[in-house]
Design an enzyme around this catalytic site. Sequence first.
Site, PDB file in Angstrom:
ATOM      1  N   CYS A  55      -4.688 -18.137   2.872  1.00 39.06           N
ATOM      2  CA  CYS A  55      -4.211 -17.474   2.922  1.00 39.06           C
ATOM      3  C   CYS A  55      -3.216 -16.707   4.186  1.00 39.06           C
ATOM      4  O   CYS A  55      -3.533 -16.647   5.000  1.00 39.06           O
ATOM      5  CB  CYS A  55      -3.969 -16.254   2.325  1.00 39.06           C
ATOM      6  SG  CYS A  55      -4.807 -16.943   0.641  1.00 39.06           S
ATOM      7  N   GLU A  57      -2.154 -14.146   4.610  1.00 43.90           N
ATOM      8  CA  GLU A  57      -2.042 -12.329   5.359  1.00 43.90           C
ATOM      9  C   GLU A  57      -4.219 -12.808   5.895  1.00 43.90           C
ATOM     10  O   GLU A  57      -4.418 -11.650   6.448  1.00 43.90           O
ATOM     11  CB  GLU A  57      -2.762 -11.388   4.003  1.00 43.90           C
ATOM     12  CG  GLU A  57      -3.215 -11.749   2.861  1.00 43.90           C
ATOM     13  CD  GLU A  57      -2.606 -12.171   2.042  1.00 43.90           C
ATOM     14  OE1 GLU A  57      -1.922 -13.533   1.743  1.00 43.90           O
ATOM     15  OE2 GLU A  57      -2.174 -12.118   0.670  1.00 43.90           O
ATOM     16  N   CYS A  89      -4.804 -11.926  -2.550  1.00 38.70           N
ATOM     17  CA  CYS A  89      -6.284 -12.512  -3.959  1.00 38.70           C
ATOM     18  C   CYS A  89      -7.028 -11.926  -3.275  1.00 38.70           C
ATOM     19  O   CYS A  89      -7.027 -11.321  -2.681  1.00 38.70           O
ATOM     20  CB  CYS A  89      -6.356 -14.053  -3.428  1.00 38.70           C
ATOM     21  SG  CYS A  89      -6.813 -14.341  -1.729  1.00 38.70           S
TER      22      CYS A  89
END
Length: 139
Positions: A55, A57, A89
């Site tokens: 992801c 981030e 998430c």
Amino acid sequence: MNELEQKLFQLAKDHLSAAYTPYSHFHVAAALATDDGQIFTGINIENSSFGLTNCAERTAIFSWVNAGRPGRIKCLLIIGNTDRPISPCVACRQVMSEFMAPETEVILTDSQGDFDRFTVDQLIPYHFTEKDIQDGANK
């Protein structure tokens, strides 16, 4: 958003198109600022084995770690090509709790500039910590 947050928003928005998303076409980007003025960005990077996808981030945080963890993370902004602010998430929330203080600000945005503001502690109030590992090892 203040001036720094606007800068993070623009950097992250500019990086949205660089996301590697050949399967989902779901672009996400992130930008973080440290207390010593450095900025790190990240994009989501997919893999045909979806479990190996990273992801945005986490990419930004791992870039900061790879640079030697200069300064403390002051703010993390996440943007998606969505119609409402995007939420990280659970895996990303756990990584945030490892490398960011509980009071560190996380700004969730969309490509139109709508945003919500949280702290790490608000996003993952009961996270797994180093203390949990130590407690388990001492039994």
